[in-house]
Write an enzyme that holds these catalytic residues in place. Structure first.
Site, mmCIF file in Angstrom:
data_model
loop_
_atom_site.group_PDB
_atom_site.id
_atom_site.type_symbol
_atom_site.label_atom_id
_atom_site.label_comp_id
_atom_site.label_asym_id
_atom_site.label_seq_id
_atom_site.Cartn_x
_atom_site.Cartn_y
_atom_site.Cartn_z
ATOM 1 N N ARG A 1 0.841 -1.208 0.000
ATOM 2 C CA ARG A 1 0.000 0.000 0.000
ATOM 3 C C ARG A 1 0.879 1.263 0.000
ATOM 4 N NH1 ARG A 1 -0.819 4.944 2.038
ATOM 5 N NH2 ARG A 1 -0.274 4.169 4.091
ATOM 6 N N ASP A 2 1.560 1.517 1.099
ATOM 7 C CA ASP A 2 2.340 2.746 1.215
ATOM 8 C C ASP A 2 3.435 2.799 0.151
ATOM 9 O OD1 ASP A 2 3.230 5.167 2.371
ATOM 10 O OD2 ASP A 2 4.653 4.111 3.645
ATOM 11 N N HIS B 1 8.000 4.379 11.825
ATOM 12 C CA HIS B 1 7.856 4.331 10.372
ATOM 13 C C HIS B 1 8.820 5.355 9.777
ATOM 14 C CE1 HIS B 1 5.054 3.918 6.746
ATOM 15 N NE2 HIS B 1 5.759 4.984 6.431
ATOM 16 N N HIS C 1 11.474 6.872 6.867
ATOM 17 C CA HIS C 1 11.862 6.933 5.458
ATOM 18 C C HIS C 1 13.365 7.165 5.397
ATOM 19 C CE1 HIS C 1 7.921 7.120 3.223
ATOM 20 N NE2 HIS C 1 7.569 6.997 4.483
ATOM 21 N N CYS D 1 11.179 6.530 -5.803
ATOM 22 C CA CYS D 1 12.355 6.093 -6.537
ATOM 23 C C CYS D 1 13.589 6.798 -5.995
ATOM 24 C CB CYS D 1 12.184 6.417 -8.008
ATOM 25 S SG CYS D 1 13.644 5.989 -8.941
ATOM 26 N N ASN E 1 10.694 4.165 1.774
ATOM 27 C CA ASN E 1 10.647 3.651 3.132
ATOM 28 C C ASN E 1 11.933 2.916 3.464
ATOM 29 O OD1 ASN E 1 7.707 3.881 4.179
ATOM 30 N ND2 ASN E 1 7.471 3.196 2.068
#
Lengths: 304, 304
Positions: free
Chosen positions: A19-20, A212, A214, A245, A254
């Site tokens: 999903r993410d 979470h 990145h 990307c 992520n």
């Protein structure tokens, strides 16, 4: 394999790639591939796989195939397949589709709430309140995403009390889990520790916190390690670092699950996920997306 | 900016891009570019820049221009320009060229000593002994590199006592500094802590220890943070992550200095190095090398 003091024996990885991750890739992926991705991730040992989102296709066209993806998946006992649900309409669809885990997507900053939800933070909490309430009544688990916990592209560094304020509201609404997002990847370990300390001081149980990160500035794994040392035991990551990307202007992928697994395995921390199977899946998907995986572990192990 | 407990207020970054980095790139770089790189790194605030190596060109053709590189650089007071020197012949050339800092390149494993130096570990220590001794007599500082401290491609995981044994020998020979290399990038934080604990227990002063991580599996920055929490205050890194193309089969690039600086700045740790100037230099060099920098911070800040 050597432990470090103060780390958990077991970590739950919440795989957010389907999903993410895919939502933020430029390539369009058919529902059949999304469903196969979810099945492969479960085959690799994942027990929590964020599957899709029941969002209006006008806002997120990449999720227009949510119902098809859910129908294609053979949901297995013991595995959680959380689905992003923004409002009551989404929740109704989720109930009809037999979804047992949902997530709402909040923001720690006014700028991002406005940009992403077209609402103030307060208005978004008001929108979530009945969704979370009814989802809990039907026995669902509810994850509350909290974006921009450390930095915001418009507002810069986000003050800790501001994040704590929204976080405690989400818990008060009935969220069973809070996912603290470093959406633009700017956090460093000291700021991660400061927020976690403040949240637990405010009464948020550390067991309900997921991190979470990145990897925009290469900090995701150091930040995760810091969170684990502060008692966190659930970590969001995406297979192969899906989600932005690495060669584009704004590299916002992520944390790659494989880079996380390499570290956790080295620390003797059990995840139940098979690294080799995951590398195979990420390589398969990178081929379909037409670009190499940004995960260093995938590149090292896949030999390409 | 938030500190974490137990971290130093200041860290010295030893920039290894011009020698260790470029030696492992596939592209050939002219001496003029190497010299300009060193000057730019010093302009950005670096005070220790590993410049080249006085090695027989038959073994390392990329370093055949060492004397020209050294002659082109305007060596400035207060800046150290260490040069790799394998033997007495190299030391003689170093003395003639006015070099004040040298490094010898040892191995923690027999397999790599054989592959890299065509000697046993014992024979390599015997070769270094007079080099280190004479260098110290002439007032030089001597860095002892120790490769394969955590893993070796032929031998697998390297036992801690074996690394401690070679490390203490290098210190006993007179090395003023020890650079612990994770040459194949396999280490994880628990193993970093275990080796550092064992070295200090064996009497190696933590002030003499530098850590040198490769980012093959994305672990370099977590490992560095762990070392800083164990009292280490000098870190090797290479501008833009030079040293092994990330898109090649075996991705063996060094920790990117920019990713390190992002973390240290966030932790309130002073390095004296200007991140923006460094990003500019790494972008310039990536253009010359014809490929994007593997540093996530460079890509995020350079916007390409």
């Amino acid at each position: 394999m050597d432990q470090l003091p103060g780390l958990p024996a077991r970590v739950t990885v919440c795989e957010v790639g389907p999903r993410d991750g895919l939502q933020n890739e430029s390539a369009t992926v058919p529902a059949s591939v999304k469903a196969e991705l979810v099945e492969r991730l479960v085959d690799a040992g994942h027990r929590v796989v964020e599957t899709t989102g029941l969002v209006h296709p006008k806002w997120v066209p990449q999720l227009a195939d949510a119902e098809e993806v859910l129908r294609r998946i053979d949901r297995r006992p013991g595995v959680r397949y959380p689905v992003l649900v923004p409002n009551m309409r989404g929740l109704d669809r989720a109930v009809d589709l037999g979804v047992e885990d949902i997530a709402v997507f909040g923001s720690a900053t006014e700028s991002f709430a406005r940009a992403n939800l077209n609402r103030t933070v307060e208005e978004s909490l008001e929108m979530f309140a009945p969704v979370v309430g009814r989802a809990r009544e039907t026995g669902m688990r509810v994850r509350g995403y909290l974006s921009m916990c450390w930095g915001d592209p418009w507002e810069g560094e986000v003050p800790v009390p501001q994040v704590v304020s929204v976080a405690t509201r989400l818990i008060a609404l009935g969220c069973t889990e809070l996912s603290l997002g470093d959406t633009i990847g700017v956090a460093t370990p000291g700021r991660v520790a400061a927020l976690l300390d403040a949240l637990t001081a405010a009464g948020v149980p550390v067991e309900s916190i997921t991190v979470h990160f990145h990897d925009t500035y290469g900090q995701a794994l150091s930040n995760t390690l810091t969170a684990l040392r502060h008692g966190v035991t659930t970590v969001d990551a995406s297979a192969g670092g899906l989600g932005g990307c690495p060669y584009a202007k704004s590299a916002t992928g992520n944390l790659a699950t494989e880079d996380l697994l390499w570290q956790l395995a080295g620390l003797g921390i059990d995840t139940g996920v098979d690294l080799d199977k995951l590398v195979e899946t990420s390589t398969w998907l990178a081929d379909l997306l037409g670009r190499p995986s940004p995960s260093r572990t995938v590149r090292a192990l896949a030999g390409g």
